[in-house]
Motif scaffolding. Structure first.
Motif, PDB file in Angstrom:
ATOM      1  N   ASN A  78       0.851  -1.295   0.075  1.00 59.27           N
ATOM      2  CA  ASN A  78       0.032  -0.036  -0.059  1.00 59.27           C
ATOM      3  C   ASN A  78       0.601   0.984  -0.147  1.00 59.27           C
ATOM      4  O   ASN A  78       0.334   2.348   0.086  1.00 59.27           O
ATOM      5  N   LEU A  79       2.306   1.162   0.185  1.00 58.58           N
ATOM      6  CA  LEU A  79       2.919   2.218  -0.066  1.00 58.58           C
ATOM      7  C   LEU A  79       2.797   2.992  -1.468  1.00 58.58           C
ATOM      8  O   LEU A  79       2.595   4.218  -1.510  1.00 58.58           O
ATOM      9  N   GLY A  80       2.616   2.146  -2.356  1.00 61.05           N
ATOM     10  CA  GLY A  80       2.231   2.934  -3.794  1.00 61.05           C
ATOM     11  C   GLY A  80       1.006   3.295  -3.853  1.00 61.05           C
ATOM     12  O   GLY A  80       0.880   4.672  -4.582  1.00 61.05           O
ATOM     13  N   HIS A  81       0.090   3.105  -3.350  1.00 61.97           N
ATOM     14  CA  HIS A  81      -1.250   3.569  -3.099  1.00 61.97           C
ATOM     15  C   HIS A  81      -1.260   4.997  -2.347  1.00 61.97           C
ATOM     16  O   HIS A  81      -1.538   5.945  -2.861  1.00 61.97           O
ATOM     17  N   LEU A  82      -0.543   5.005  -1.345  1.00 62.74           N
ATOM     18  CA  LEU A  82      -0.358   6.370  -0.502  1.00 62.74           C
ATOM     19  C   LEU A  82       0.299   7.157  -0.996  1.00 62.74           C
ATOM     20  O   LEU A  82       0.029   8.499  -1.218  1.00 62.74           O
ATOM     21  N   MET A  83       1.624   6.609  -1.827  1.00 62.17           N
ATOM     22  CA  MET A  83       2.394   7.752  -2.459  1.00 62.17           C
ATOM     23  C   MET A  83       1.652   8.311  -3.749  1.00 62.17           C
ATOM     24  O   MET A  83       1.971   9.413  -4.174  1.00 62.17           O
ATOM     25  N   ASN A  84       0.774   7.642  -4.569  1.00 61.13           N
ATOM     26  CA  ASN A  84       0.127   8.088  -5.419  1.00 61.13           C
ATOM     27  C   ASN A  84      -1.095   9.139  -5.202  1.00 61.13           C
ATOM     28  O   ASN A  84      -1.153  10.181  -5.773  1.00 61.13           O
ATOM     29  N   LEU A  85      -1.618   8.832  -3.974  1.00 65.26           N
ATOM     30  CA  LEU A  85      -2.606   9.728  -3.528  1.00 65.26           C
ATOM     31  C   LEU A  85      -1.706  11.109  -3.196  1.00 65.26           C
ATOM     32  O   LEU A  85      -2.346  12.174  -3.440  1.00 65.26           O
ATOM     33  N   ALA A  86      -0.666  10.916  -2.542  1.00 65.44           N
ATOM     34  CA  ALA A  86       0.081  12.304  -2.028  1.00 65.44           C
ATOM     35  C   ALA A  86       0.813  12.959  -3.191  1.00 65.44           C
ATOM     36  O   ALA A  86       0.680  14.067  -3.339  1.00 65.44           O
ATOM     37  N   ALA A  87       1.249  12.134  -4.438  1.00 69.41           N
ATOM     38  CA  ALA A  87       1.655  12.854  -5.507  1.00 69.41           C
ATOM     39  C   ALA A  87       0.488  13.482  -6.405  1.00 69.41           C
ATOM     40  O   ALA A  87       0.806  14.737  -6.709  1.00 69.41           O
ATOM     41  N   GLY A  88      -0.602  12.921  -6.120  1.00 71.64           N
ATOM     42  CA  GLY A  88      -1.852  13.715  -6.810  1.00 71.64           C
ATOM     43  C   GLY A  88      -2.185  15.064  -6.186  1.00 71.64           C
ATOM     44  O   GLY A  88      -2.253  16.066  -6.883  1.00 71.64           O
ATOM     45  N   VAL A  89      -2.191  15.045  -5.053  1.00 75.69           N
ATOM     46  CA  VAL A  89      -2.412  16.282  -4.278  1.00 75.69           C
ATOM     47  C   VAL A  89      -1.211  17.075  -4.374  1.00 75.69           C
ATOM     48  O   VAL A  89      -1.386  18.479  -4.614  1.00 75.69           O
ATOM     49  N   VAL A  90       0.139  16.828  -4.234  1.00 78.72           N
ATOM     50  CA  VAL A  90       1.197  17.690  -4.630  1.00 78.72           C
ATOM     51  C   VAL A  90       1.158  18.228  -5.973  1.00 78.72           C
ATOM     52  O   VAL A  90       1.413  19.630  -6.217  1.00 78.72           O
ATOM     53  N   PHE A  91       0.780  17.537  -7.223  1.00 84.17           N
ATOM     54  CA  PHE A  91       1.006  18.042  -8.485  1.00 84.17           C
ATOM     55  C   PHE A  91      -0.345  18.909  -8.579  1.00 84.17           C
ATOM     56  O   PHE A  91      -0.088  19.853  -9.135  1.00 84.17           O
ATOM     57  N   LEU A  92      -1.309  18.540  -7.928  1.00 86.29           N
ATOM     58  CA  LEU A  92      -2.736  19.736  -8.144  1.00 86.29           C
ATOM     59  C   LEU A  92      -2.186  20.981  -7.502  1.00 86.29           C
ATOM     60  O   LEU A  92      -2.339  22.000  -8.076  1.00 86.29           O
ATOM     61  N   LEU A  93      -1.742  20.903  -6.112  1.00 90.41           N
ATOM     62  CA  LEU A  93      -1.360  22.140  -5.599  1.00 90.41           C
ATOM     63  C   LEU A  93      -0.397  22.926  -6.225  1.00 90.41           C
ATOM     64  O   LEU A  93      -0.356  24.081  -6.495  1.00 90.41           O
ATOM     65  N   THR A  94       0.851  22.219  -6.775  1.00 89.68           N
ATOM     66  CA  THR A  94       1.565  22.822  -7.542  1.00 89.68           C
ATOM     67  C   THR A  94       1.206  23.484  -8.673  1.00 89.68           C
ATOM     68  O   THR A  94       1.614  24.556  -8.822  1.00 89.68           O
TER      69      THR A  94
END
Length: 157
Positions: A78-94
């Motif tokens: 589930n590390l990939g699951h959490l990292m993808n969710l975090a990456a999505g938020v980071v990319f949207l905010l950036t």
């Protein structure tokens, strides 16, 4: 109540999509490093790589971020699951922050509007892949499948 599917049948497809996006980010960063070598870290030059404007700082961040997300995609838990969710938020905010400073001196990553659009698209892709690549025990997936089958058989659903 929010629900994130566990052991979704299309999980390998979603992980492949996340992996392809991570590979693009990594390639963009590497090509950007080659293109902007010798420039100042936060220069506002006209360096374009793979259709996006960049500078040395943005290229460095892209290499690191691409490697991190690629590691999360390759990892089976589930590390990939959490990292993808975090990456999505980071990319949207950036993307949103950089769009707000696009025509100012605060545009330290040398974004253009095309870079903002790609950042927002990547954010949505990472969020989507993060929502469908959660892994759980097989028993949990079987219970979920039974619930899905029973509710889809009811009229009006």
């Amino acid at each position: 109540m929010a629900h994130i599917p566990v052991n979704h049948p299309a999980r390998p497809v979603y992980r492949a999509i996340a992996g392809l996006v991570a590979l693009y980010i990594l390639a963009f960063g590497v090509f950007g490093l080659v293109e902007t070598a010798g420039d100042d870290l936060f220069s506002r030059g006209s360096h374009w790589v793979l259709g996006l404007r960049t500078n040395l700082a943005f290229s460095l961040v892209s290499v690191v971020f691409g490697l991190v997300v690629l590691f999360g995609t390759i990892h089976r838990g589930n590390l990939g699951h959490l990292m993808n969710l975090a990456a999505g938020v980071v990319f949207l905010l950036t993307g949103l922050v950089m769009m707000s400073v696009l025509q100012t001196g605060s545009n330290i990553l040398n974004f253009s509007m095309s870079t903002v659009i790609v950042s927002l698209i990547f954010g949505l892709l990472f969020l989507a892949t993060g929502l469908y690549d959660k892994v759980g025990p097989p028993a949990h997936a079987e219970v979920e499948e039974e619930i899905r089958d029973s509710t889809s058989a009811r009229p009006g659903r």
